[in-house]
Design a protein around this motif. Structure first.
Motif, PDB file in Angstrom:
ATOM      1  N   GLU A  90      29.705  45.013  30.570  1.00 50.96           N
ATOM      2  CA  GLU A  90      30.771  46.015  30.518  1.00 50.96           C
ATOM      3  C   GLU A  90      30.273  47.370  31.008  1.00 50.96           C
ATOM      4  O   GLU A  90      30.983  48.061  31.748  1.00 50.96           O
ATOM      5  CB  GLU A  90      31.324  46.122  29.100  1.00 50.96           C
ATOM      6  N   GLU A  92      27.816  47.835  33.115  1.00 51.67           N
ATOM      7  CA  GLU A  92      27.607  47.704  34.557  1.00 51.67           C
ATOM      8  C   GLU A  92      28.930  47.771  35.302  1.00 51.67           C
ATOM      9  O   GLU A  92      29.038  48.394  36.357  1.00 51.67           O
ATOM     10  CB  GLU A  92      26.875  46.393  34.870  1.00 51.67           C
ATOM     11  N   GLN A  93      29.961  47.138  34.738  1.00 51.92           N
ATOM     12  CA  GLN A  93      31.289  47.201  35.349  1.00 51.92           C
ATOM     13  C   GLN A  93      31.784  48.642  35.392  1.00 51.92           C
ATOM     14  O   GLN A  93      32.309  49.095  36.411  1.00 51.92           O
ATOM     15  CB  GLN A  93      32.272  46.328  34.575  1.00 51.92           C
ATOM     16  N   THR A  97      32.544  50.798  38.729  1.00 51.12           N
ATOM     17  CA  THR A  97      33.861  51.414  38.915  1.00 51.12           C
ATOM     18  C   THR A  97      33.709  52.895  39.231  1.00 51.12           C
ATOM     19  O   THR A  97      34.367  53.408  40.148  1.00 51.12           O
ATOM     20  CB  THR A  97      34.739  51.200  37.666  1.00 51.12           C
TER      21      THR A  97
END
Length: 136
Positions: A90, A92-93, A97
């Protein structure tokens, strides 16, 4: 194809392909004499790995997300998934983004700058007697 050709076709080195194998990212076949054998599917997977590395993901995360992007969703394996790994993914996401948003803003700013340059150059070319100093 053998490791040298696979490395050449993917823009890597044989050493790097052996590292990917050691990290569990690829699993080349073996010929009767023990040489590593790569097929077209392996080349695609290597390209995905390189793209994920360029995006900034470490190999330990690539190992977790690679099954999600290289196989149909019905066959995704979640071995060793822990709350900590979910939190890492999460984070890393969110980092990716934010990076995409930054890159998008920079791309748009450059596009605006180029459009302004083209407009300015177009006006100078069509205005007789104007010099670059006149536009300032």
């Amino acid at each position: 194809m053998r490791i040298g050709e696979a490395a050449q076709r993917t823009g890597t080195t044989p050493r790097l392909l052996r590292y990917y194998e050691q990290q569990g990212l690829i699993a080349p076949g073996r010929s009767e004499n023990g040489y590593r054998e790569y097929d077209e599917n392996a080349l695609g997977r290597i390209a995905q790995i390189r793209d994920l590395l360029r995006a900034g993901l470490p190999t330990r995360l690539i190992q977790q997300v690679l099954p999600c992007i290289s196989t149909p969703h019905s066959s995704i394996r979640f071995s060793g998934l822990t709350p900590e790994m979910v939190a890492l993914l999460e984070a890393e996401q969110a980092r990716l983004t934010a990076r995409i948003d930054c890159l998008t803003r920079n791309r748009d700013a450059i596009a605006d700058y180029l459009a302004a340059l083209r407009e300015t150059n177009g006006q100078q070319e069509h205005a007789p007697g104007r010099t670059a100093d006149d536009s300032a």
